[in-house]
Every structure is written in C-alpha cells, then in structure tokens.
Design a protein around this motif. Structure first.
Motif, PDB file in Angstrom:
ATOM      1  N   GLN A   1       0.861  -1.058  -0.145  1.00 53.64           N
ATOM      2  CA  GLN A   1       0.030   0.072  -0.061  1.00 53.64           C
ATOM      3  C   GLN A   1       0.999   1.294   0.036  1.00 53.64           C
ATOM      4  O   GLN A   1       0.515   2.387  -0.299  1.00 53.64           O
TER       5      GLN A   1
ATOM      6  N   VAL B   1       3.545   2.955  -3.743  1.00 55.59           N
ATOM      7  CA  VAL B   1       3.327   4.197  -4.666  1.00 55.59           C
ATOM      8  C   VAL B   1       4.093   5.240  -4.206  1.00 55.59           C
ATOM      9  O   VAL B   1       4.980   5.944  -4.748  1.00 55.59           O
ATOM     10  N   ARG B   2       4.167   5.505  -2.738  1.00 58.51           N
ATOM     11  CA  ARG B   2       4.564   6.691  -2.098  1.00 58.51           C
ATOM     12  C   ARG B   2       6.248   6.234  -2.223  1.00 58.51           C
ATOM     13  O   ARG B   2       7.115   7.090  -2.066  1.00 58.51           O
TER      14      ARG B   2
ATOM     15  N   ILE C   1       7.888   4.555  -4.169  1.00 54.82           N
ATOM     16  CA  ILE C   1       8.623   4.908  -5.697  1.00 54.82           C
ATOM     17  C   ILE C   1       8.653   6.669  -5.718  1.00 54.82           C
ATOM     18  O   ILE C   1       9.614   6.950  -6.314  1.00 54.82           O
ATOM     19  N   ASN C   2       7.676   7.055  -5.418  1.00 53.51           N
ATOM     20  CA  ASN C   2       7.368   8.627  -5.676  1.00 53.51           C
ATOM     21  C   ASN C   2       8.572   9.320  -5.134  1.00 53.51           C
ATOM     22  O   ASN C   2       9.145  10.078  -5.616  1.00 53.51           O
ATOM     23  N   THR C   3       8.681   8.894  -3.731  1.00 50.79           N
ATOM     24  CA  THR C   3       9.596   9.588  -2.887  1.00 50.79           C
ATOM     25  C   THR C   3      10.997   9.285  -3.398  1.00 50.79           C
ATOM     26  O   THR C   3      11.966  10.407  -3.252  1.00 50.79           O
TER      27      THR C   3
END
Lengths: 584, 345
Positions: free
Chosen positions: B247, B250-251, B253-255
């Motif tokens: 969950q 995504v965070r 990867i983005n960070t």
C-alpha cells in the motif's frame, strides 16, 4: 456560510504563516539597513575564501612540541573556533605549526580566542584600585619592603618598582600593555578589563594546567533548588586541589576578618589580564569551587571556556596571516545551483505527472519551504555566523526530496481515504490525521540526528547537522501551516471536490465510487469497487472507520427507497436527510 | 507488468490487494542477496586495505609559490597532473600573488618533479617554490567525535522508535536496515575506489538519516495495519505486513524518484561538466545511498520485522485462526458450487 469550520481555521493558519514570513523578511531587511546584516547567505571557506593564519605553538619551558601536544593543540583550537558559531573552519598542521583557515574576515574576538595562550594561573591579590592611571607628576613613591615576603599574599612583595608601575598603570582606555611574559615566581600588575580595576598580584600559586574541568550553569540554592543566578564551576586535579586548599585557607582567613579586604581575593590571570578575581568565601578542600558574581549566561560561559582551555600549557604565536582564495570558486557553486534548479524542475514535472493539479500544491509548498529556509539561513548567517559550504548547498538540494516526501505521504493518505469511498472534505481531514502521525514520527528521527550530531560532533559535521535540522524544521512548518490548510481550502473547490480528471483526486481514477453521486443516488453495495477476496479486511477497516453520519446514512439507504430521499453532503460530511415518513 | 498501466490504477490495485508483490514471503531471496552484499562490502576493503582516503584524512604535501604573475588556479592543477597522474591537486590563491597547491603525500622524487613543474608553469625560479608536509584537516579528533555522535544517535533513535512503535522489534529491524545501507554504501565506495573526502562523509551521514527516515514512514503504515492483529482474523501477520508495504509502494517509488532527481542532476553535472570535486563526491554517495535505502526499506527492513515477530505464540495462534477461516470459506464455496451443480442436473 459564517460558521467556524475547518475552512476558516485553515485561512487563519495561512495568515499566521504569512505573518511569520513577513516578520522574518522584515528582520532581515531591518538587519541589512541598520545593523550591517547581509541579505545573501554567508558562504563558507570553500566558496568564499577567508583568512589563513599560521600559528607556531610554544610550550612553557621552551621545550619543543611533540606530536601528541600538537594534536591536542589542534583539537583545542577547533573547540575554540566551534564555540564562536557554526562557521566551518579548517584546522590542520603544517610541519610543527598549526594552520587555521577561517571563512570571511574573522573578528578580533575570534582572532584573540584562537591565539589566546593558555598561559593561565591563579595568583593572590595583594592590592587593588580603580583603573585610571595616576598622572606621572602625582605618583607617590612606594616605600621599600621591610622584610622578605613570607607568603604569596604578603605586602612585602610590593617593591618601589611595582608600586610605581601600579600607579601609572591604566585599565581604562587607553589601556596599558598587559605584562604577558610575567615571571610566575614574581609579583605583577594586571587589569581586570571587565570591571576596570587594577591589581597588584602575588606569585603564581596554582598553574592553569592543574584545572581538570570547568562548566557553567545556574547556581544551586541552599535547599538544592536552582536559583536564577549564573555561576561557574571549577574542578582541579589532585595536585591542584592540594594547592588550592592552601590558598583558600589563607585567603579565607583575611575574609573572616574583613570581607572587603582585597587580600581575600585570588585572581585568575590569562595572558597578563585578570579574567576574574573572586573573593574566597570558603575553604575549598575537595578541589571543586564555584565562582559566583554578576554573571549572566554569556559571561559565565565565556569564563568557563577560558578556564577549560586554560588547561593546555601551550601558547601560540601568529606567524603569518593572509587572505586565502576560495578553493572551489564560483564555478562549482553556480553549477551546483544550476543542478539544483534542473533537479527542482524535474521534481515539478514528475509531481505534476503523478498528482496533476495536486502537484501544483507540492510545487507551491516547496517554494514556501525554500523562501523560509533562505530567510533562516541569511538570518542565522548574521546572528550565528552560519555559513553555507558546497556540502551544505548539496544537503539543501537533497532536502528537497525529504520535504516533498511529507506531501507525498499526505497525498497518498488522502487517496487511500478516497479509495475507501469518502467524500473529499472528509478524506482530507482523515488523511491528514493519519499522515500527521507519520510525518511527525519520521521528522523526529531527522531532528534527533541533527541535534545529537550538532552537540557531539565538531567541524564540518556540525555544519551538516545544522543544515539537516534547519530543513526538517522548515519542512514541518510548511506541511502544517501551508500544505494542509491549502488542501482544506482546495477540497471545497468544485474542481477538486467533483474530482475533475486533472485534479489528481478523481474518484474514477482511484477506483472509488463516491458515497453520494448527485440526483439523489447513493452508492449501493453493488457499486463498491471490486475488492479482491483477500481484501475483505480493507472493507472491514473502512466500515470501522466510517463516521457516525456515514454509518447512519448507509443504514438508511438500505432501509429507504433512495429515490424518495434527497440528501446533500454538506461541509464536514454532515449528512442531512430530508425525512421520509417512516423515519425515526 | 504485462503492459503499462497508469500509476493511479497501479496504486488502486496495490491498495485493494488485487495486485500484490510478495515482499515478505520471498524474504529468503532478499536476505541471501543482502548477505552477499554485506560480505563483499566487508571483504573488499579488508583485502584492499581500506578506502582511498583523501588529503583531508591523511595529510599530504603542500607547495607555496611566491611572486606569481598569473594567479590562475588552472595552471597549478595542470602543473601537478602533468607530472603525476591520478592526482586531484587543490589550488588556491593567497594574498600577495602567492599560490598554494596541495596534493596527496608525495615521495621525495615526486616532490622535486612537482616543484620543477610548478616553477616552469608559473614562470618563477625554483627557489620561489617551497614545499612542506601538511597534516590532515579532518583529523582523528573529528572522526572520533563524529563516531561518538553516531553511536549516541543510534541509541536514542532506537529508544525513540521503540517508544513510538511500542515494540522494540521494529527498532531492531529499522536499525538493522540502516546499518545494511551504511555497510553497502561504504562497500560500493571501496569497490569503485572513489576517493573518500569530507564531502563524501557528509553525504554518508545524510544517507544515514535518510534511510532511517524512509524506514520509519513505511513502518508507520505497518503499525497502522497491524494495530488490531490480536483480535482480527483477516490476514496473518506476514500478509498484513506485506499489504502495508504494497500500500505504501507508490509513495516509496514517488519519494525515491523525487529525492533522486535533484541528486542525479548534481551527479551528472558534477561528473561530466566539472570533473572531480565536492559536488561529485557528495552526490555519488547520496545517489547510491538513496537507491539502496529505498530498496532496503521494502526488501530488507519490512520482511525482517515480519520474521522477528511471526514466531510469537500469539501471532502463531492468530495465523492458525486465519488459516481456519480461509479453509472454512473454501469449503463453503465448494459446497455451494456442488449444490448449484447438483441442482442444475
């Protein structure tokens, strides 16, 4: 809508942030106009160049210095320099000399502190007088001593020469040249520049090298309660304790007879100047004494520092001092900043791609964080002598990622809430509650690292710790005072709340079906996003976390024929349902 | 991934569990890879005899050239690199037309060569070039203080995390993850033989705080997902941890991307446009560290935490309950399917 809700609260917080920024900016402007601050951040040695001093250490007794003592000298000087702020000095050895390179133009204070020899000693006071010099034509001849002195406090030390010197000595501007090379076994004349008194001092009784430690703090009262008076605590090693006991026993004798007797004072002498001349009010037997007086925090710290550094029996001569150019020059800084800007542009593109319109909030937040950090660095450069080195610039550029992470965590939480099928306003509130914990916990780790390294480390590491802490604080301020209030307000705008395709919050893209879809149609269980078998838990979780209003609503929608009801989701997701006949 | 799907959908599927990567279950693979990396990171410096330490740590030679007419620093750099390869001289101008050139410690022969070359390039007599040995600016005292600071920080961070997460096992897993990042980053420095400078050390410290920070963010989600583990029969502890990692994927990867983009641009500009220097030193350690740090959180620290707790008696019982529920559901669905098929006959 004249009601007190999250929206007006959010506006208030944004106003506070604006006020904070304006105050900082005004401080900097004012400082620039009237107090010689510089609107640009100060730069460190590698970018700006500075002053390079070559110091030749001298050991008492004229023996040559060995490697251990040289290393000790380097670390003592490093402590002294670090004590003056966060400017990163470079200190190394060259042959048997110590080379100190300081950014910018070091103040005279810093210069004195660096070369301050540790030629410290404790001498008893024989006589004292206010500091103005007696004019040459009014000097009274001093009678020659009648007998050989029996102890260091004996007035028989005062020879006609000393007497004449004492009267002619000035401790008020223009100050007479201090007697730095005074013979430890002979009396001397010295000034205390802090109160403008002059003293005749007896021979050295305890050398500075017998000090084992010095510290400063608030005085302990009689019942062990802390008073609001500052004091300096002094500890001697074994030999020093014995000598100091003898001194205080004798001086305390004078004190009990007459508390005003100058002979009850002992002077702490550094480089021919009296640093402090406390009265001996007690006999110190264990080598631990406390010096009290008209101290404030700064003056007690300064005395404690001097006492602590006084323990090194080495003094320094400045052999040469010259300006040194930046080793990296402007090219590296320009390239670094260019790289930072390119990186920032890439971050902007990436967050717009990922978060659509929300990405603009990230960009705006980063800009606010940047402005705050810039103001802070410029102000700290002025007040704390904080200087940016190239490593510091790189650290700031890396901080972009960590700062953006708080927003990413927050946005992802909002999306999670939307996936659960909440309305946007509720999702922002709930997402914030959950994201806030995470952001606080993770920033606490960064702040802890910064604080620990700042207080323990020396040199470059200290500058790094400072930068790390600064960006963490700026980030917290921005996420609490800018990003969250902004989102609260945006959540009330149609573009976002209706989940426009480019808002980054469109429920369709998030696979969520809103609770209420207009035209009196509610979400039915069939509309639920397809949830895989193994994710029953998330649904259960979502149900557990429903607001009371939502739960009631869900029950009602099951119970009522939806087409007869009209529900509107107001702000704060308070649902008002126009009652049908069969409602309780 | 068969075909590219957009990130939002990717995030949705991760969130609901429709798409799930088995980070926790395949931990044997990750731990084996990690073990190999740690062994290499420790063995290589030992075999090589440590790291390529710069002049700031070891001291070096210093040349002072007086009465120079052209005070360009490039001349000095060229004069040194012409005679001795693989040197990164540090040239600065002192007041009064004096140049200062610092190099790594040179032998007597090399010193004479450099002296001649400097005199020639700057157009001065030999006797206007003085040489000397200089001590390290980053002496043992700086290293010691930094180490003490690190140890204190790690201890305090362990306590802080144990209090916040209410389990010391999370602290342990987080610190282990952080140490892994440190060791491998150091290992990469040794393998690539890049010079270790004070800037690299600063980058190293940045990574330390970054990796721990990243782990705390993901662990906080794990904490949230497993807060009611004792009473729930949704999923076993391991799958619950795995879902949390998915969950927050995504965070993560983005960070990592947002942190890497500026660093990558510094590294690119620093290496290709400027050549060696502070920017390259610091951005290289950061670039490596951010990648290793992001991967460690997902592949090492989180599975390690699951491993540490899975064998607690309460959680073993809980896992059994979950299994029982799943079996019961499977039975029910086969029964109903059988019933349906028999009814249709």
């Amino acid at each position: 809508m004249a009601r007190k809700g999250p929206a007006s609260e959010a506006r208030k917080i944004l106003l506070w942030l604006g006020a904070l920024t304006v105050i900082l900016a005004l401080l900097l402007t004012g400082g620039t106009l009237w107090w010689g601050a510089n609107p640009a951040p100060k730069l460190a040695l590698d970018l700006e160049g500075g002053t390079q001093m070559i110091l030749a250490p001298k050991v008492e007794g004229g023996t040559s210095i060995n490697d251990d003592q040289l290393n000790q000298a380097v670390s003592i000087i490093r402590q002294r320099v670090d004590g003056t702020g966060v400017a990163e000095a470079q200190i190394s050895t060259s042959g048997t000399n110590v080379v100190v390179a300081l950014p910018g133009n070091p103040s005279n204070e810093t210069r004195d502190l660096i070369k301050a020899s540790a030629n410290m000693a404790f001498r008893p006071v024989i006589a004292s007088a206010p500091g103005q010099a007696t004019p040459a034509d009014q000097i009274q001849p001093t009678p020659a001593p009648t007998a050989a002195p029996t102890n260091p406090s004996d007035s028989n030390w005062v020879t006609p020469d000393i007497g004449q010197k004492f009267q002619a000595f000035s401790c008020l501007p223009p100050v007479s040249e201090p007697d730095t090379g005074a013979d430890p076994s002979k009396p001397m004349v010295a000034c205390d520049l802090s109160n403008g008194f002059k003293y005749i001092l007896g021979p050295v009784e305890v050398p500075g090298s017998d000090i084992s430690d010095a510290s400063y703090g608030l005085q302990q009262g009689a019942q062990g309660a802390t008073t609001n008076k500052w004091a300096v605590n002094l500890a001697f090693n074994g030999e020093g304790s014995t000598k100091f006991r003898e001194v205080t026993t004798r001086l305390n004798g004078y004190y009990t007879v007459n508390p005003q007797d100058p002979k009850s004072q002992f002077a702490i002498v550094l480089d021919g100047q009296v640093v402090s001349a406390p009265t001996s009010q007690a006999v110190i037997t264990d080598g631990r004494s406390q010096i009290t007086g008209n101290f404030n925090e700064a003056s007690s710290k300064s005395l404690a520092d001097k006492l602590k550094f006084g323990a090194l029996p080495i003094s320094f001569d400045i052999q040469s001092e010259q300006q040194v150019s930046a080793t990296l020059g402007t090219q590296q800084l320009e390239m670094g900043l260019l790289a930072g800007l390119i990186g920032l542009a890439l971050v902007v593109v990436y967050s717009l791609f990922q978060y659509r319109a929300l990405g603009l909030v990230t960009v705006a937040s980063l800009i606010v964080a940047g402005v705050l950090t810039y103001l802070a660095i410029a102000l700290l450069g002025w007040s704390q002598n904080y200087r940016l080195s190239l490593a510091g610039v790189a650290g700031l550029i890396v901080a972009i990622g960590q700062t953006a992470d708080s927003f990413i965590v927050y946005f992802e939480r909002i999306r999670d809430e939307l996936r659960e099928g909440r309305g946007l306003i509720a999702a922002v509130e709930n997402g914030w509650k959950r994201a806030r914990r995470t952001v606080l916990a993770s920033k606490a780790v960064n702040l802890l690292a910064a604080v620990v390294l700042y207080f323990v480390a020396v040199g470059n590491v200290r500058g790094f710790a400072f930068t790390l802490g600064l960006t963490a604080v700026a980030d917290l301020i921005v996420v609490f005072m800018f990003t969250h209030p902004t989102l609260q307000l945006l959540a009330r705008r149609k573009f976002f709340s209706e989940g426009h395709r480019f808002s980054g919050l469109s429920p369709d893209r998030l696979g969520a079906v809103p609770l209420y879809r207009g035209a009196g149609r509610f979400r039915t269980p069939d509309d639920r996003p397809a949830v895989a078998k193994k994710n029953i838990g998330a649904v259960a979780e979502a149900e557990r976390r429903q607001t009371i209003a939502e739960r009631k609503l869900a029950e009602r929608t099951k119970a009522n024929d939806a087409s007869q009801d009209q529900a509107t989701e107001g702000p704060d997701s308070k649902v008002s349902v126009k009652a049908a006949k069969d409602q309780d | 991934m068969a075909k590219f799907i957009n990130f939002a959908t990717f995030g949705n599927e991760l969130y609901t569990g429709k798409r799930s990567y088995d980070f926790v279950g395949k931990r044997k693979i990750w731990f084996s890879i990690a073990a190999v990396m740690v062994i290499l990171s420790i063995a290589v410096p030992l075999i090589k005899g440590g790291f390529n330490l710069g002049i700031d740590f070891r001291g070096g030679s210093e040349f002072t050239i007086t009465n120079v007419t052209d005070t360009s620093t490039a001349i000095g750099e060229k004069a040194v690199t012409d005679v001795i390869s693989g040197q990164l001289p540090r040239v600065s101008k002192l007041a009064g037309n004096t140049m200062q050139v610092q190099t790594e410690k040179l032998s007597d022969d090399e010193t004479i060569k450099v002296k001649e070359s400097l005199a020639k390039e700057y157009g001065v007599n030999q006797d206007q070039v003085a040489s000397n040995f200089v001590g390290p600016t980053w002496g043992a005292d700086v290293t010691n203080q930094a180490l003490i600071g690190l140890i204190v920080f790690v201890l305090l961070a362990t306590i802080l995390m144990a209090l916040y997460f209410r389990t010391w096992k999370m602290s342990l897993a987080a610190i282990a993850g952080m140490l892994f990042v440190q060791i491998t980053t150091a290992g990469i420095y040794s393998v690539t033989d890049v010079e270790v400078t004070p800037s690299a050390i600063i980058g190293f410290l940045t990574i330390l705080s970054y990796s721990l920070y990243d782990i705390v963010v993901v662990f906080d989600k794990i904490r949230e997902n497993t807060s009611d583990i004792a009473t729930s029969s949704r999923r076993s502890f391991g799958s619950e941890v795995n879902l949390a990692v998915n969950q927050t994927l995504v965070r993560s990867i983005n960070t990592s991307m947002v942190a890497l983009l500026p660093v990558a641009s510094i590294l690119f500009i620093g290496s290709f446009l400027l050549g060696a220097g502070t920017l390259r030193d610091i951005s290289l350690s950061l670039f490596i560290g951010i990648i290793v740090g992001g991967l460690t959180t997902v592949f090492i620290a989180s599975p390690l935490y699951a491993l540490l707790r899975e064998n607690e008696p309460a959680l073993v019982k809980q896992a059994e309950r979950v299994q029982a529920r799943i079996d019961a559901e499977a039975r029910r669905s086969t029964e109903s399917a059988e019933a349906a098929s028999s009814a249709s006959v």
